[in-house]
Design an enzyme around this catalytic site. Structure first.
Site, short mmCIF file in Angstrom:
data_model
loop_
_atom_site.label_atom_id
_atom_site.label_comp_id
_atom_site.label_asym_id
_atom_site.label_seq_id
_atom_site.Cartn_x
_atom_site.Cartn_y
_atom_site.Cartn_z
N LYS A 54 4.65 -9.66 -7.93
CA LYS A 54 4.37 -10.33 -6.67
C LYS A 54 4.83 -11.80 -6.69
O LYS A 54 5.15 -12.34 -7.77
CB LYS A 54 2.88 -10.24 -6.37
CG LYS A 54 2.39 -8.80 -6.19
CD LYS A 54 0.91 -8.76 -5.81
CE LYS A 54 0.45 -7.33 -5.59
NZ LYS A 54 -0.97 -7.27 -5.16
N TYR A 61 1.54 -0.96 2.12
CA TYR A 61 0.08 -1.03 1.99
C TYR A 61 -0.63 -0.34 3.16
O TYR A 61 -1.72 -0.76 3.56
CB TYR A 61 -0.36 -2.48 1.88
CG TYR A 61 0.07 -3.14 0.59
CD1 TYR A 61 -0.62 -2.90 -0.60
CD2 TYR A 61 1.17 -3.99 0.54
CE1 TYR A 61 -0.23 -3.49 -1.79
CE2 TYR A 61 1.57 -4.58 -0.64
CZ TYR A 61 0.86 -4.32 -1.80
OH TYR A 61 1.26 -4.90 -2.99
N ASN A 80 -2.74 -11.21 -7.53
CA ASN A 80 -3.05 -10.52 -8.78
C ASN A 80 -1.80 -10.06 -9.53
O ASN A 80 -1.83 -9.10 -10.28
CB ASN A 80 -3.98 -9.34 -8.53
CG ASN A 80 -3.41 -8.33 -7.53
OD1 ASN A 80 -2.28 -8.47 -7.07
ND2 ASN A 80 -4.20 -7.32 -7.20
N HIS A 112 1.83 -5.04 -8.49
CA HIS A 112 1.38 -3.89 -7.70
C HIS A 112 1.73 -2.63 -8.47
O HIS A 112 2.77 -2.54 -9.12
CB HIS A 112 2.08 -3.86 -6.34
CG HIS A 112 1.95 -2.54 -5.62
ND1 HIS A 112 0.84 -2.19 -4.90
CD2 HIS A 112 2.81 -1.48 -5.55
CE1 HIS A 112 1.01 -0.98 -4.38
NE2 HIS A 112 2.19 -0.53 -4.76
N GLU A 163 6.49 4.98 -1.74
CA GLU A 163 6.75 3.55 -1.85
C GLU A 163 8.14 3.27 -2.43
O GLU A 163 8.82 2.32 -2.02
CB GLU A 163 5.67 2.89 -2.69
CG GLU A 163 4.29 2.92 -2.03
CD GLU A 163 3.16 2.53 -2.96
OE1 GLU A 163 3.45 2.11 -4.10
OE2 GLU A 163 1.99 2.66 -2.56
#
Length: 210
Positions: free
Chosen positions: A20, A58, A124, A127, A138
């Site tokens: 990320k 998401y 965080n 993913h 995805e």
């Protein structure tokens, strides 16, 4: 002998790994962890995700209070997207990255990627797809021209040939007979290139590669 081979066969699975925006500066270190954990990196892209694509990735979180912040964050800067593979890739990658909340991860899974590089539930670091079906979906969103399955059965090959290859080849050969070019091999090769049904069609705004 065949029974023994079947019983001991290892199924290689693929999953999606995203580094990320908050962890992009640590990408090399995270990739090193991935490789040392027995994964193979099959594909890798540095991309800027559009808010629309983030929403698709998401989609299972749609309607949750953090959804707008999540999509805004994921589209705020570049990410590293990877297709990684090993036996039970989805489960091993989920275990390696740790709980979604990095604060919790530091307490319960201090050696996980999110504990080391993440700061909270939103930022965080990485993913990971939650299931095999989610991984396939995805991966197709970010790598739309990737073949997910690593091995195909004989029947899969026959089906693919009958649905995609044979009709195109038959059409080309029919036109070849009508045209009667002086160099039929070159003519057919050029025709197949021009009429390839699987030729990539780049869609603007899906994922902008840097």
């Amino acid at each position: 002998m065949d029974g023994v081979q079947a019983a001991t066969a290892i199924h290689v699975e693929s999953t999606l790994a995203l580094i990320k925006p908050d962890a992009i500066e640590n990408a090399n270190e995270i990739e090193d962890i991935i490789l040392r954990s027995g994964f193979t990196i099959l594909q890798k892209r540095k991309v800027y995700l559009s808010p629309e694509l983030c929403s698709d990735i998401y989609a299972t979180h749609y309607g949750k209070i953090f959804f707008p912040s999540l999509t805004a964050f994921m589209s705020s800067g570049p990410i590293i997207a990877m297709v990684i593979a090993r036996n039970q890739a989805v489960a091993y990658w989920r275990e390696l990255i740790g709980p979604a909340n990095s604060v919790k991860a530091k307490e319960t899974h201090p050696g996980s990627i999110r504990a080391i590089y993440g700061t909270d539930h939103l930022r965080n670091a990485v993913h990971g797809s939650e299931t095999s079906s989610a991984a396939k979906r995805e991966i197709q969103l970010i790598f739309p021209y990737t073949t997910i399955d690593q091995r195909a059965s004989a029947q899969d090959a026959i089906t693919y040939l009958s649905r995609f290859v044979n009709p195109t080849l038959l059409s080309g050969l029919t036109k070849l007979c009508k045209q009667k070019p002086t160099d039929p091999i070159t003519w057919l090769a050029d025709w197949l290139l021009a009429n390839n049904p699987n030729k990539p069609n780049i869609c603007e705004g899906i994922a902008e590669e840097q």
